[in-house]
Design an enzyme around this catalytic site. Sequence first.
Site, PDB file in Angstrom:
ATOM      1  CG  ASP A   9     -64.578  42.988  -2.595  1.00 10.83           C
ATOM      2  OD1 ASP A   9     -65.738  43.370  -2.365  1.00 10.83           O
ATOM      3  OD2 ASP A   9     -63.600  43.764  -2.675  1.00 10.83           O
ATOM      4  CG  ASP A  11     -66.468  48.253  -5.446  1.00  6.70           C
ATOM      5  OD1 ASP A  11     -66.476  48.667  -6.609  1.00  6.70           O
ATOM      6  OD2 ASP A  11     -67.501  47.976  -4.812  1.00  6.70           O
ATOM      7  CG  ASP A 167     -60.300  45.234  -1.184  1.00  2.52           C
ATOM      8  OD1 ASP A 167     -60.108  46.371  -0.714  1.00  2.52           O
ATOM      9  OD2 ASP A 167     -61.440  44.787  -1.410  1.00  2.52           O
TER      10      ASP A 167
END
Length: 227
Positions: A9, A11, A167
């Site tokens: 990922d 961001d 996240d």
Amino acid sequence: MRIPAVIFDLDSTLVDSEPLYYEAGRRTLAAHGVTGFSWERHLRFVGVGTEDTLRSLRAEYGLAAPVADLLAEMDGHYLALAPDAALLDGAVALARRLAAAGHPLAVASGSSRAAIDAALAGSGLAPLFGAVVSAQEVDRGKPAPDVFVEAARRLGADAAHCVVVEDSPPGVRAAAAAGMRCVAAPSVPARAGDEVFASVGLLFAGGPAAFDARAAFDWITGGQRPA
């Protein structure tokens, strides 16, 4: 033995861009008469693609502008802010270590392709990744598995030989739906006890600040939890 491909990922995993997305969203909404958009409201959309986020906000606030126009506005604000984005050292160190060891790497993100490319170019990380997939390029964003499945396809890797680094709860669910192992460092550490994170193979409950690149590398390459 085939070495794992690893899909990151972007961001709040590689780049600390969430404050910038909040500000870009706040400016976009303010231009359409919406005031008081708070950080707490923004946190509801962590891990959700930008287009899907704007679709929800458009309905919530009764905005007349088409989603495509809102996305273009928000991207413009974000791109102006992007040079201020900081790297998240743990995941970045992992990506560099994996690249040096010959692992195929990809980025799969809910952000627009323009935002992804700007972040990777500005951070100097772009050369590490053999494939980049935006949610705009697939039918469904996270928590659907589409971005991860497409990233694996572009790398020429089977899902069973892929590991995702994430996240957010939507990202973790997307990795599970794709049949991929997952390393997670919750961008909101208070959520580390959420049931969704119990399913990951390796969890850094303290969030990005607690991300241990060496431990993650050893787990990815050896398939074992670090002691």
